[in-house]
Scaffold this active site. Structure first.
Site, PDB file in Angstrom:
ATOM      1  N   GLU A  67       0.797  -1.240   0.000  1.00 11.67           N
ATOM      2  CA  GLU A  67       0.000   0.000   0.000  1.00 11.67           C
ATOM      3  C   GLU A  67       0.825   1.282   0.000  1.00 11.67           C
ATOM      4  OE1 GLU A  67      -2.780  -0.396   3.243  1.00 11.67           O
ATOM      5  OE2 GLU A  67      -3.791  -2.101   2.324  1.00 11.67           O
ATOM      6  N   ASN A 124       2.292  -5.097  -3.285  1.00 14.76           N
ATOM      7  CA  ASN A 124       0.885  -5.409  -3.018  1.00 14.76           C
ATOM      8  C   ASN A 124       0.097  -4.124  -2.721  1.00 14.76           C
ATOM      9  OD1 ASN A 124      -1.022  -7.632  -2.498  1.00 14.76           O
ATOM     10  ND2 ASN A 124      -1.046  -6.910  -0.371  1.00 14.76           N
ATOM     11  N   HIS A 169     -10.039  -5.961  -2.594  1.00 15.35           N
ATOM     12  CA  HIS A 169     -11.102  -5.724  -1.615  1.00 15.35           C
ATOM     13  C   HIS A 169     -12.187  -4.934  -2.342  1.00 15.35           C
ATOM     14  CE1 HIS A 169      -9.004  -7.258   1.853  1.00 15.35           C
ATOM     15  NE2 HIS A 169      -7.948  -6.508   1.596  1.00 15.35           N
ATOM     16  N   GLU A 216      -6.050 -10.582  -1.614  1.00 13.07           N
ATOM     17  CA  GLU A 216      -6.898 -10.367  -0.425  1.00 13.07           C
ATOM     18  C   GLU A 216      -8.362 -10.250  -0.822  1.00 13.07           C
ATOM     19  OE1 GLU A 216      -5.440  -7.171   2.078  1.00 13.07           O
ATOM     20  OE2 GLU A 216      -3.348  -7.637   1.660  1.00 13.07           O
ATOM     21  N   ASP A 267     -12.126  -9.998  -1.357  1.00 12.45           N
ATOM     22  CA  ASP A 267     -13.464 -10.131  -0.766  1.00 12.45           C
ATOM     23  C   ASP A 267     -14.377  -9.144  -1.485  1.00 12.45           C
ATOM     24  OD1 ASP A 267     -12.579  -7.796   0.583  1.00 12.45           O
ATOM     25  OD2 ASP A 267     -12.463  -8.782   2.534  1.00 12.45           O
TER      26      ASP A 267
HETATM   27  C1  XIL Z   1      -6.476  -6.350   8.199  1.00 10.53           C
HETATM   28  C2  XIL Z   1      -6.854  -7.558   9.057  1.00 10.53           C
HETATM   29  O1  XIL Z   1      -7.766  -8.340   8.339  1.00 10.53           O
HETATM   30  C3  XIL Z   1      -7.450  -7.107  10.362  1.00 10.53           C
HETATM   31  O2  XIL Z   1      -7.663  -8.208  11.226  1.00 10.53           O
HETATM   32  C4  XIL Z   1      -6.513  -6.100  11.045  1.00 10.53           C
HETATM   33  O3  XIL Z   1      -7.145  -5.605  12.211  1.00 10.53           O
HETATM   34  C5  XIL Z   1      -6.199  -4.957  10.117  1.00 10.53           C
HETATM   35  O4  XIL Z   1      -5.640  -5.460   8.906  1.00 10.53           O
HETATM   36  N1  XIL Z   1      -5.040  -4.613   3.628  1.00 10.53           N
HETATM   37  C6  XIL Z   1      -4.058  -5.453   4.090  1.00 10.53           C
HETATM   38  C7  XIL Z   1      -4.327  -6.342   5.239  1.00 10.53           C
HETATM   39  O5  XIL Z   1      -2.980  -5.525   3.484  1.00 10.53           O
HETATM   40  O6  XIL Z   1      -3.200  -6.581   6.017  1.00 10.53           O
HETATM   41  C8  XIL Z   1      -5.453  -5.815   6.096  1.00 10.53           C
HETATM   42  O7  XIL Z   1      -5.757  -6.810   7.071  1.00 10.53           O
HETATM   43  C9  XIL Z   1      -6.657  -5.488   5.249  1.00 10.53           C
HETATM   44  C10 XIL Z   1      -6.329  -4.424   4.237  1.00 10.53           C
END
Ligand code: XIL
Length: 351
Positions: free
Chosen positions: A163, A204, A240, A269, A271
């Site tokens: 990020e 990422n 996401h 990641e 969802d």
């Molecule tokens: C999130 C986790 O799912 C949570 O449990 C934690 O509190 C915060 O981080 N991007 C990412 C992940 O790269 O590491 C994040 O994970 C979600 C967004």
């Protein structure tokens, strides 16, 4: 085209009936041909992954079994983050992450390491300390070397930098950029590579699934890094998504342009959250989002893995982070597969 609600529900019931037998069989283990992992493996070795909450892994046998049955890579949802591995300066706690690596080895799963350089979930001793820029550079270097060395040989792919960009394509102002300058990204990859030669090293980020200002900026960065010989091997699009928004445009083309640089690509990641309450229509739209991502991944030879950020609505980060939203995963809160599960399964069967 809008599908009337009743028709959609009927279609869903038919789909569920058709797949009820294979799902029961899938619970017999991943060796069985019906699991997501087994079906994906037939597509140039594509891996299906999930983020894992290691507390739930330890406590919940059904959660554990679903991972064993359906997935072929795991990503620690939290326990490899700096805050967790070095809660007090100089005192390391790798126990939970080691446990996950062991679990993965037993199941012949690969591990995506997540994440070495990020601006979130940093230890308080670091963020509230008063360190000079040089000290911060040394601390970041030491952290990367410590952690990548600890897990050397056991990590398939590391999310080295997470990020680093804003939505408009400018570099995010983080503690690392402020202290080390823009080259912190290249240095992080060099340091990680020196510590673990075998791991694939990924950049990422979120909202870089389609073609937009942010993914253009990531593209420009990784192209330059490749040209300069910086050891970077892949780009992860977090994926996401929210189904109240449009599906991102140009996903396949975007993955392909990174692949054409000689990089692996992955959804890391995935969802697809929704504004609650859940309806059949929303579940269908969610299924379509998951499916479109899968079809793009299947269309690009260098798409090596499709990872979901948790597989069950019972343990998802979404409700805690997006007020009024949830139900973002492949399985519902009772560990029953949702239309999204059947949709990506169908994609893996069909092509
Ligand atoms: C999130 C986790 O799912 C949570 O449990 C934690 O509190 C915060 O981080 N991007 C990412 C992940 O790269 O590491 C994040 O994970 C979600 C967004």
């Amino acid at each position: 085209m809008r599908v009337p609600r009743v028709a959609a529900a009927t279609a869903l019931a038919v789909v569920l009936m058709c797949f009820s037998v294979p799902i029961a069989a899938a619970s017999q283990g991943r060796g069985h041909n019906d699991s997501l992992a087994a079906l994906a493996a037939r597509h140039h070795g594509l891996r299906i992954g999930t983020a894992v909450d290691t507390d739930v892994l330890a406590a919940d046998a059904a959660y554990r079994q679903t991972i064993v049955d359906q997935f072929s890579t795991v990503t620690p949802e939290n326990v490899m983050k700096w805050q967790l591995v070095e809660p007090t300066q100089g005192q390391f706690d790798y126990a939970a992450a080691d446990g996950l690596v062991k679990f993965a080895r037993r199941n012949h799963d690969k591990v995506r390491g997540h994440t070495l350089v990020w601006h979130n979930q940093l230890p308080t001793w670091l963020t509230s300390g008063s360190f000079s820029n040089d000290q911060l550079r040394d601390l970041l270097h030491k952290h990367i070397v410590d952690e990548a060395t600890h897990f050397r040989g056991q990590i398939w792919a590391w999310d080295v930098v997470n990020e680093a960009f804003n939505e408009d394509g400018t570099l995010r102002d983080t503690i690392w950029r402020a202290a080390l300058g823009d080259d912190y990204i290249a240095d992080a990859f060099r340091w990680a590579h020196r510590a673990d030669h075998k791991a694939k090293l990924f950049y990422n980020d979120f909202n870089i699934e389609g073609i937009n200002a942010k993914s253009d900026a990531v593209y420009a960065l990784v192209k330059r890094l490749r040209a300069e010989g910086v050891p970077i091997h892949g780009v992860g699009a977090q994926a996401h998504l929210g189904i109240q928004f449009g599906f991102p445009g140009g996903v396949t083309e975007n993955l392909q342009r990174f692949a054409d640089l000689g990089l692996d690509v992955a959804f890391t990641e995935t969802d697809a959250r929704m504004v609650l309450p859940v309806t059949d229509e929303k579940l269908q739209r969610q299924a379509d989002f998951y499916s479109q991502l899968m079809q793009s991944c299947l269309a690009v030879r260098r798409c090596v893995s499709y990872t979901v950020w948790g597989f069950t609505d019972a343990h998802s980060w979404v409700p805690g982070f997006f007020t009024g939203q949830g139900a973002a995963c492949l399985y519902d809160e009772n560990l029953q597969p949702k239309p999204a599960y059947f949709a990506i399964r169908q994609d893996l069967l069909a092509s």
